[in-house]
Design a protein around this motif. Sequence first.
Motif, PDB file in Angstrom:
ATOM      1  N   SER A   1       0.849  -1.190   0.000  1.00 57.36           N
ATOM      2  CA  SER A   1       0.000   0.000   0.000  1.00 57.36           C
ATOM      3  C   SER A   1       0.888   1.244   0.000  1.00 57.36           C
ATOM      4  CB  SER A   1      -0.890  -0.022   1.253  1.00 57.36           C
ATOM      5  OG  SER A   1      -1.768   1.061   1.254  1.00 57.36           O
ATOM      6  N   PRO A   2       0.510   2.315  -0.707  1.00 51.92           N
ATOM      7  CA  PRO A   2      -0.767   2.552  -1.395  1.00 51.92           C
ATOM      8  C   PRO A   2      -0.792   2.138  -2.855  1.00 51.92           C
ATOM      9  CG  PRO A   2       0.495   4.562  -1.400  1.00 51.92           C
ATOM     10  CD  PRO A   2       1.350   3.535  -0.689  1.00 51.92           C
ATOM     11  N   PHE A   3       0.266   1.477  -3.360  1.00 51.76           N
ATOM     12  CA  PHE A   3       0.269   1.056  -4.759  1.00 51.76           C
ATOM     13  C   PHE A   3      -0.955   0.192  -5.059  1.00 51.76           C
ATOM     14  CE2 PHE A   3       1.615  -2.193  -7.909  1.00 51.76           C
ATOM     15  CZ  PHE A   3       1.689  -1.362  -9.011  1.00 51.76           C
ATOM     16  N   VAL A   4      -1.269  -0.718  -4.128  1.00 47.27           N
ATOM     17  CA  VAL A   4      -2.470  -1.550  -4.234  1.00 47.27           C
ATOM     18  C   VAL A   4      -3.377  -1.252  -3.045  1.00 47.27           C
ATOM     19  CG1 VAL A   4      -3.351  -3.926  -4.156  1.00 47.27           C
ATOM     20  CG2 VAL A   4      -1.320  -3.389  -5.508  1.00 47.27           C
ATOM     21  N   ASP A   5      -4.671  -1.148  -3.311  1.00 43.69           N
ATOM     22  CA  ASP A   5      -5.676  -0.893  -2.279  1.00 43.69           C
ATOM     23  C   ASP A   5      -6.195  -2.233  -1.763  1.00 43.69           C
ATOM     24  OD1 ASP A   5      -8.192  -0.337  -0.958  1.00 43.69           O
ATOM     25  OD2 ASP A   5      -8.185   1.621  -1.942  1.00 43.69           O
ATOM     26  N   PHE A   6      -6.237  -2.403  -0.430  1.00 44.11           N
ATOM     27  CA  PHE A   6      -6.631  -3.680   0.171  1.00 44.11           C
ATOM     28  C   PHE A   6      -8.008  -3.636   0.824  1.00 44.11           C
ATOM     29  CE2 PHE A   6      -2.144  -4.198  -0.394  1.00 44.11           C
ATOM     30  CZ  PHE A   6      -1.976  -5.547  -0.666  1.00 44.11           C
ATOM     31  N   GLN A   7      -8.821  -2.653   0.498  1.00 43.84           N
ATOM     32  CA  GLN A   7     -10.117  -2.537   1.155  1.00 43.84           C
ATOM     33  C   GLN A   7     -11.058  -3.704   0.851  1.00 43.84           C
ATOM     34  OE1 GLN A   7     -13.095   0.349  -0.673  1.00 43.84           O
ATOM     35  NE2 GLN A   7     -11.162   1.220  -1.415  1.00 43.84           N
TER      36      GLN A   7
END
Length: 211
Positions: A130-136
């Motif tokens: 994160s924040p390159f990929v969002d884990f929500q």
Amino acid sequence: MSPPLDSKKRINKRITFVRHGRTHANEMLSKMKWGSPNFADPLHLRDSELNEVGRFQAGRELKENLKSISDGVEIVFVSPLTRTLDTLRLSCEDTSNLPVQKFAHPLLAERLYMIADVGTPKSQLESSYSPFVDFQLVEEEEWWWNESRMDDPDSYEEWRPNGENQSYSVKGEIPSAFKKRMMALYDFLDSRPENHILCVTSWGIIRALTK
């Protein structure tokens, strides 16, 4: 396994699948076929990472290929396994490739065949990616399949090759659970408003949705 596609939706929606680069587990499996007699599932390969070849495939070959296959991509979904996250990051971080939102989604994780398919806790992944990929969309800390998700864990029956001295470090994702997950993945992708979606995932997922 693939549900029938509505003809109108098929015309209007495009989904591009990208398989991760070569991993240490892939290297091991090239020498000892999965499920073969005397097959052993080594614990140190949990959430198997890309090897040198895989990092080259992602950082050089896929980075170049994305220039042509990513035309019009509106959103990216990636399996939360380390090998797929690294494939995505190496191919487009610090470049103009894929300047769209990127979300990890557990439905895209490889079927749990062996220890290499057991994931890493969400909090550790967020600190690394994160924040390159969002884990929500990863709602659980331990998001991967395990037998505790079964209604009756004691009813587990081994479906992988066995009886010839094979040993597995974890129980495998049962067929009914995997089929249910693939139906959920199909419905999720079908419900998305984007016309072109890119998914970074593994062989088992691509095969299940396209065969």
